[in-house]
Design an enzyme around this catalytic site. Structure first.
Site, PDB file in Angstrom:
ATOM      1  N   HIS A  42      12.022   0.419   3.322  1.00 13.43           N
ATOM      2  CA  HIS A  42      11.245   0.004   2.211  1.00 13.43           C
ATOM      3  C   HIS A  42      12.263   1.404   1.884  1.00 13.43           C
ATOM      4  CE1 HIS A  42       7.492  -1.280   2.625  1.00 13.43           C
ATOM      5  NE2 HIS A  42       7.309  -0.723   4.051  1.00 13.43           N
ATOM      6  N   ASN A  86       1.215  -1.658  -0.202  1.00 15.13           N
ATOM      7  CA  ASN A  86      -0.273   0.058  -0.102  1.00 15.13           C
ATOM      8  C   ASN A  86       0.850   1.546   0.007  1.00 15.13           C
ATOM      9  OD1 ASN A  86      -3.427  -0.844   0.316  1.00 15.13           O
ATOM     10  ND2 ASN A  86      -1.792  -2.129   2.082  1.00 15.13           N
TER      11      ASN A  86
HETATM   12  N1  LIG Z   1      -0.875   2.010   4.661  1.00 13.76           N
HETATM   13  C1  LIG Z   1      -0.377   1.228   4.755  1.00 13.76           C
HETATM   14  O1  LIG Z   1       0.965   2.287   4.971  1.00 13.76           O
HETATM   15  C2  LIG Z   1      -0.500  -0.253   4.907  1.00 13.76           C
HETATM   16  C3  LIG Z   1      -1.821  -0.277   5.120  1.00 13.76           C
HETATM   17  N2  LIG Z   1      -1.970  -1.455   4.917  1.00 13.76           N
HETATM   18  C4  LIG Z   1      -3.475  -2.156   5.160  1.00 13.76           C
HETATM   19  O2  LIG Z   1      -4.054  -2.645   5.499  1.00 13.76           O
HETATM   20  C5  LIG Z   1      -5.131  -3.081   6.479  1.00 13.76           C
HETATM   21  C6  LIG Z   1      -5.034  -3.421   7.766  1.00 13.76           C
HETATM   22  O3  LIG Z   1      -3.733  -3.944   8.287  1.00 13.76           O
HETATM   23  P1  LIG Z   1      -3.722  -5.495   9.343  1.00 13.76           P
HETATM   24  O4  LIG Z   1      -4.534  -5.154  10.222  1.00 13.76           O
HETATM   25  O5  LIG Z   1      -2.652  -5.803   9.158  1.00 13.76           O
HETATM   26  O6  LIG Z   1      -4.193  -6.336   8.556  1.00 13.76           O
HETATM   27  P2  LIG Z   1      -4.683  -7.859   9.560  1.00 13.76           P
HETATM   28  O7  LIG Z   1      -5.109  -8.685   8.306  1.00 13.76           O
HETATM   29  O8  LIG Z   1      -4.174  -7.700  11.013  1.00 13.76           O
HETATM   30  O9  LIG Z   1      -6.357  -7.321   9.445  1.00 13.76           O
HETATM   31  C7  LIG Z   1      -7.355  -7.129   8.802  1.00 13.76           C
HETATM   32  C8  LIG Z   1      -8.830  -7.281   9.132  1.00 13.76           C
HETATM   33  O10 LIG Z   1      -9.932  -6.997   8.535  1.00 13.76           O
HETATM   34  C9  LIG Z   1     -11.113  -7.972   8.585  1.00 13.76           C
HETATM   35  N3  LIG Z   1     -11.331  -7.225   7.277  1.00 13.76           N
HETATM   36  C10 LIG Z   1     -11.013  -7.581   5.902  1.00 13.76           C
HETATM   37  N4  LIG Z   1     -11.448  -7.591   4.415  1.00 13.76           N
HETATM   38  C11 LIG Z   1     -12.419  -7.077   5.644  1.00 13.76           C
HETATM   39  C12 LIG Z   1     -14.563  -6.637   4.676  1.00 13.76           C
HETATM   40  N5  LIG Z   1     -14.205  -7.333   3.880  1.00 13.76           N
HETATM   41  N6  LIG Z   1     -14.888  -5.969   5.984  1.00 13.76           N
HETATM   42  C13 LIG Z   1     -14.677  -5.952   6.949  1.00 13.76           C
HETATM   43  N7  LIG Z   1     -13.320  -7.083   7.498  1.00 13.76           N
HETATM   44  C14 LIG Z   1     -12.492  -7.175   6.949  1.00 13.76           C
HETATM   45  C15 LIG Z   1     -10.419  -9.425   8.693  1.00 13.76           C
HETATM   46  O11 LIG Z   1     -11.508 -10.080   9.133  1.00 13.76           O
HETATM   47  C16 LIG Z   1      -8.799  -8.934   9.592  1.00 13.76           C
HETATM   48  O12 LIG Z   1      -9.867  -8.655  11.096  1.00 13.76           O
HETATM   49  C17 LIG Z   1      -4.773  -3.976   5.011  1.00 13.76           C
HETATM   50  O13 LIG Z   1      -5.497  -3.403   4.219  1.00 13.76           O
HETATM   51  C18 LIG Z   1      -3.049  -4.005   5.272  1.00 13.76           C
HETATM   52  O14 LIG Z   1      -2.838  -3.808   4.248  1.00 13.76           O
HETATM   53  C19 LIG Z   1      -0.667  -2.338   6.546  1.00 13.76           C
HETATM   54  C20 LIG Z   1      -0.153  -2.229   6.365  1.00 13.76           C
HETATM   55  C21 LIG Z   1       0.544  -0.614   5.860  1.00 13.76           C
HETATM   56  O1  LIG Z   2       3.448  -2.451   6.685  1.00 14.33           O
HETATM   57  C1  LIG Z   2       4.639  -2.519   6.015  1.00 14.33           C
HETATM   58  O2  LIG Z   2       5.564  -1.809   5.402  1.00 14.33           O
HETATM   59  C2  LIG Z   2       3.523  -2.195   4.647  1.00 14.33           C
HETATM   60  C3  LIG Z   2       2.453  -2.417   4.095  1.00 14.33           C
HETATM   61  O3  LIG Z   2       2.513  -3.819   5.056  1.00 14.33           O
HETATM   62  C4  LIG Z   2       1.884  -1.881   2.947  1.00 14.33           C
HETATM   63  O4  LIG Z   2       2.357  -0.505   2.884  1.00 14.33           O
HETATM   64  O5  LIG Z   2       1.384  -2.395   3.259  1.00 14.33           O
END
Ligand SMILES: NC(=O)C1=CN([C@@H]2O[C@H](COP(=O)(O)OP(=O)(O)OC[C@H]3O[C@@H](n4cnc5c(N)ncnc54)[C@H](O)[C@@H]3O)[C@@H](O)[C@H]2O)C=CC1
Ligand SMILES: O=C([O-])CC(=O)C(=O)O
Length: 272
Positions: free
Chosen positions: A222, A192
């Site tokens: 990164h 992301n």
């Molecule tokens: N912008 C950034 O820098 C970053 C973004 N992310 C993104 O943030 C999001 C959350 O990350 P985490 O908490 O680590 O993931 P995670 O996998 O630990 O938790 C995601 C939760 O959302 C729920 N979920 C998934 N799709 C859903 C939907 N359509 N409706 C309702 N619930 C749903 C899952 O059941 C899970 O409990 C992910 O998409 C991840 O790729 C993660 C890290 C960095």
């Molecule tokens: O948390 C990170 O290092 C990056 C990541 O997962 C994302 O950008 O989706």
């Protein structure tokens, strides 16, 4: 006090909820939803101030809430983002990759204008977006090289059509090189940050991404390079992964908490 609804009760959502519960974020968490009822119940059990668990994601914004915080998936963004704005709620998005679909971006941007609401995109797992935004009109190239342990890349769509076996990688190996647009669709839960760079800079077709699997690293690293008439910027962020979700870096969680804390506070704002 701002009222907050949480969509997604995983690694990021849980830490945001705890930060609200302990007063670090001066708001109140009123409603939560997760596709996994278990995840939502488990999260609620950790909180002193119990939010209501709603039955579907659209019910979050039909309640009297100021902001919906998405920490779920790109699909969740595609499903609810517009209705959140139509219900006149602000929105914070972590699954930023969803916005690389131009039709979604344009619809949401128009809806922000129309309903006078704001979408917040935290800097997530990277740093440097403040500088990048300022030099946007003078940028000529932007690239990001992301290095993660193979276990942090597991489950990505990319491996459905690739011969690469993550379990067989025994030294640092480039597994993907391409545009941010391709990277975000092939690694939706990993990169992301490339979507954030694209939206701040020169767009997802010109932002170049390299993904490296390294079995000898314990970090999500990164490395970003941006060049142009202004000069050159490089940023290297060596993140520790979250213990509950190795794909996600600790900084991504802290950045989400800080963005929401700022939203809930009347305070001096520092930085671009
Ligand atoms: N912008 C950034 O820098 C970053 C973004 N992310 C993104 O943030 C999001 C959350 O990350 P985490 O908490 O680590 O993931 P995670 O996998 O630990 O938790 C995601 C939760 O959302 C729920 N979920 C998934 N799709 C859903 C939907 N359509 N409706 C309702 N619930 C749903 C899952 O059941 C899970 O409990 C992910 O998409 C991840 O790729 C993660 C890290 C960095
Ligand atoms: O948390 C990170 O290092 C990056 C990541 O997962 C994302 O950008 O989706």
């Amino acid at each position: 006090m701002k009222r907050i609804g949480l969509l997604g009760c995983g690694a990021i959502g849980t830490q945001i909820a705890l930060a609200i519960d302990t007063g670090k974020i001066p708001g109140v968490l009123t409603h939560i939803y997760d596709n996994s009822k278990y995840a939502a119940t488990e999260l609620a059990s950790k909180l002193n101030n119990k939010p209501l668990i709603v039955e579907n994601s659209h019910l979050l914004s039909s309640n009297p809430i100021d902001i919906i915080v998405e920490a779920a998936s790109q699909d969740a963004v595609k499903d609810v983002a517009l209705s959140v704005l139509q219900n006149k709620r602000d929105l914070m998005i972590m699954s930023v990759g969803a916005l690389l679909d131009e039709s979604i971006y344009d619809v949401l941007s128009d809806a922000c204008n129309h309903f006078k609401k704001t979408i917040y995109l935290p800097s997530g797992a990277i740093a440097g977006l403040d500088g990048l935004k300022s030099v946007k009109d003078e940028l000529e190239s932007v690239s990001i090289t992301t290095t993660k342990h193979p276990r942090s890349l597991k489950g990505a769509k990319f491996f459905e059509t690739s011969d690469i076996n993550l379990d067989a990688i025994d030294s640092s190996t480039i597994i993907f090189e391409g545009t941010a647009k391709e990277a975000v669709s092939m690694f939706p839960a990993n990169i992301n940050v490339a979507a954030l760079l694209s939206l701040c800079g020169i767009g997802s077709e010109k932002t170049i991404v390299k993904i490296i699997a390294d079995p000898n690293t314990d970090k999500n690293t990164h490395h970003i390079e941006a060049k142009g008439k202004f000069g050159k910027m490089t940023f290297t962020i060596e993140n520790f992964p979250d213990p509950n979700n190795p794909k996600t870096s600790r900084l991504a969680i802290l950045s989400a908490i800080e963005t929401l804390r700022k939203y809930c506070s009347d305070d001096i704002q520092i930085g671009t």
